[in-house]
Design an enzyme around this catalytic site. Structure first.
Site, PDB file in Angstrom:
ATOM      1  N   TYR A  99     -44.204 -44.625  18.846  1.00  7.46           N
ATOM      2  CA  TYR A  99     -44.886 -43.394  19.304  1.00  7.46           C
ATOM      3  C   TYR A  99     -43.859 -42.310  18.934  1.00  7.46           C
ATOM      4  O   TYR A  99     -42.675 -42.508  19.715  1.00  7.46           O
ATOM      5  CB  TYR A  99     -45.580 -43.307  20.359  1.00  7.46           C
TER       6      TYR A  99
ATOM      7  N   ASP B 194     -35.190 -41.277  18.178  1.00  9.00           N
ATOM      8  CA  ASP B 194     -36.104 -40.349  19.027  1.00  9.00           C
ATOM      9  C   ASP B 194     -35.736 -40.811  20.401  1.00  9.00           C
ATOM     10  O   ASP B 194     -36.125 -41.765  20.644  1.00  9.00           O
ATOM     11  CB  ASP B 194     -37.539 -40.800  18.692  1.00  9.00           C
TER      12      ASP B 194
ATOM     13  N   LYS C  89     -38.788 -34.241  27.162  1.00 15.49           N
ATOM     14  CA  LYS C  89     -39.119 -34.687  28.670  1.00 15.49           C
ATOM     15  C   LYS C  89     -38.169 -34.133  29.461  1.00 15.49           C
ATOM     16  O   LYS C  89     -38.246 -32.980  29.852  1.00 15.49           O
ATOM     17  CB  LYS C  89     -39.156 -36.248  28.403  1.00 15.49           C
TER      18      LYS C  89
END
Lengths: 444, 444
Positions: free
Chosen positions: A143, A245, A272
């Site tokens: 993801y 990522d 985040k």
């Protein structure tokens, strides 16, 4: 019989009239209805019906200090009274950029955005601008946010994923253009031989190879150093970029998960925890590549804007959070998480269930498989297994009052202590005992 | 000679070591350096060197009540102490969804996101999922955020825009894949005949036609009702969707700019003012289309997530801001803006310069052209014209202490009063007089 409706049920009924499915984020949906939060502090979160739970999810891994950390609340209030966003610059963006760049070797320059999705999208666009190539290569099952190129094959399943020697590009969203699927090359994680063979097929077209060093949806499995190094070498030989990522994994080390490897990514997408609880994304990396975003000398190769990018609230909260998340805090948090994993391993042993744990740093994931999966296809959960995971999570949520991520993962915050770790491992023991029959049944 | 360095210069020098070009957003760059904000309140913004300016830019049109509105500060502080984001739902997202849906006829359902860019991307993906078609059609020159499909031809210029009968798909970012350009159909704004002829060429492939009803970069020109109605009719006949980008224009009417038309868009992308000063995006529209995002009954056609989507800080600030921006507030603000336009027209007349004004509601843009442009190609500014615009803006910023948007546009907030309007129109009069020769010269 009179059934008393909870406040959460009542709100949900109303929400269904205005929000598709009654919710704003798929990850917060619960059957029969989500619960609505009244307030949260540290590692505790209380819903509107007065139920208090321990939070091991931390807003999908984004709250490194739990909820309402006093230092963050204080600095944000101070900024809030002076404004939240301007069509001008603020000092805190420069200071925060300095802080992050000094933390990680590969961060020579950084640009802030509003989400991890935006960061990954910018990373891909910048890779294309720098190399002049159209395709990207990504891990099956990983993801990387909701940019359509980045999400190809994230939910691939045995019916559509094809031969592992050359996995299919499987759409996540109905109607994804074939032209998008054709620009995405899919490889199996941690499989050097197959991956290099796949990359070689498209060697002149790949702008970047995207790696999440510990991809949550692939099984929260660490990337083997040999695998990362092999891809790095391939990108050097083929005028391509290695990009990470680290939206989720940045929490794993003081300098992110990339500290684990001898090779450095050219670019890194962030999000985040670096927002300190506020919407954030960032792209960091090599100065010569990032320079393509510099607008000072006419239209840049990659013009980029964003109304709320680097807004001083996110910058202030993020700066405060990351300053507090220093080397010692990272090390303490990782140690406590290791302790938790150890204790849950003990619970697994006592309950005698075929369960394994993957993860790194302050994150771990429970698998209903005797051996930890190493690839997406190994980690993949058939329907029956998903149901048992859901049963475990429902038990923990409803009976033990513990909030986990819906993959049966925990993303710790510094607000968690040994007390909560003990509660967690004991709760898991009871869950394993209670659902042992179901857990064993899915192995066959 | 000793030159004293300003604090902003000093910060900028440091920023250049960590941020590409020293900045986080292209729109805040100023030559030779941006100024850094110390604090802002209402319509006043003070930089770190103590210079106070009147803010007519309002963070690129996103602050409908100016800076640090007391009601927003208060409600946000209250939420802040209870947490900023959870892996659970909050009541305010349901209440805010209700408020917005009740405001606009076409908003049957809504989903919140983190930016206008995310909202437009989701709108395009949802249109493809609903229609099963791959292409989108968009206005030449219109800005719809940084999703690559949405930004094609945003910066097209006479060297590359091609024949107006079938405008070229021109990349904004270097290295944009040809496959992306091929999925985007470009049409000239407000030109019914040409637009329908272009759409007809791709009639079986177009998922949606995206319209910004008053596109800023096209010249801040209103979409003619006949044009919008013709496109609406075309989409009905060709199994396509009419979708609006109201990220900027939602401020124009109580129910957005779409109030101006007899036809309703199927979907609308939102952002800017609905965040109350915090990062936001949203997608709203027909229930049957939005239902494709509903995750309650297995994997939806369009699964969508976002760590900070519908976070309670943005929801609280947005709810408070939009509740205050009621029918009366919208009407008063639009009236004051009309007054400002009228007064600047007076300044244009007195200074006797070939200048025109476009806009609607609480927004307007100054053009160094005797007649208001009607299309992107008419509004396009050659280099010399851009330089004079910059000279006017520099004069207003440095001498008159007024902050405008870098296209020479104003986006008013409710914090602005007649006093600031008088200052603005008088400042423009002096600017026009001072730069009259330059303004006249570019006409030839």
């Amino acid at each position: 019989m009179i059934t008393v409706q909870s406040k959460s049920e009542e709100i949900f009924q109303k929400a269904c009239e205005y929000l598709p499915g009654g919710i704003s984020r798929n990850t917060v949906f619960r059957d029969p209805n989500p619960d609505y939060v009244e307030s949260a502090s540290g590692c505790y979160i209380t819903d509107i019906d007065g139920v208090r739970r321990i939070d091991f999810a931390n807003n999908m891994a984004s709250l490194i200090h739990g909820h309402a950390h006093p230092a963050i609340v204080e600095t944000v209030i101070n900024q809030l009274k002076r404004g939240t966003a301007y069509t001008m610059a603020t000092q805190i963006e420069a200071e925060y950029a300095e802080l992050l760049c000094n933390r990680v070797d590969s961060f020579e320059r950084i640009r802030f955005m509003n989400s991890g999705t935006e960061a990954v999208m910018a990373m891909i666009k910048l890779s294309r601008a720098f190399t002049g190539k159209p395709k990207i290569a990504k891990t099956e099952g990983a993801y990387h946010g909701t940019y359509d190129f980045a999400e190809v094959s994230q939910t691939a399943n045995p019916d559509n994923w094809g031969n592992v020697d050359l996995p299919e590009s499987v759409p996540v969203v109905k109607g994804t253009p074939k032209s998008v699927l054709d620009e995405v090359v899919i490889f199996p994680y941690n499989d050097i031989e197959r991956t290099l063979s796949i990359l070689n097929r498209y060697k002149n077209e790949i702008a970047c190879v995207i790696i999440d060093p510990i991809p949550h949806r692939v099984g929260l499995v660490k990337g083997n150093p040999e695998f990362i190094e092999a891809i790095y070498k391939w990108t050097r030989e083929n005028n391509s970029l290695l990009v990470f990522d680290e939206v989720v994994t940045f929490r794993v080390g003081y300098g992110g998960a990339q500290e684990m490897y001898s090779v450095k990514p050219d670019l890194t997408a962030l999000g985040k925890i670096i927002g300190g609880g506020f919407p954030v994304g960032a792209l960091a990396g090599r100065a010569d590549i990032m320079e393509l975003m510099n607008p000072r000398f006419g239209k840049p190769a990659f013009p980029h804007s964003g109304t709320f990018s680097a807004n001083p609230i996110t910058m202030t909260a993020g700066y405060t959070a990351m300053k507090l998340f220093d080397k010692e805090a990272v090390s303490n948090l990782n140690e406590l998480t290791s302790k938790a994993i150890e204790q849950i391993h003990e619970s697994i042993k006592i309950a005698d269930v075929p369960v394994s744990i993957t993860g790194a740093g302050s994150m771990f994931r429970i698998h209903l498989k005797p051996n930890p999966p190493k690839t997406y296809r190994e980690a993949f959960q058939p329907k029956e297994e998903q149901q048992v995971i859901k049963n475990i999570l429902d038990y923990l949520y409803n009976e033990e009052k513990l909030l986990l991520i819906n993959t049966c993962s925990c993303m710790f915050s510094t607000a968690i202590t040994q007390t909560e770790v003990d509660i967690l491992s004991e709760a898991f023991l009871r869950a394993f005992k209670k659902l042992k029959e179901q857990i064993i049944k899915i192995q066959s």
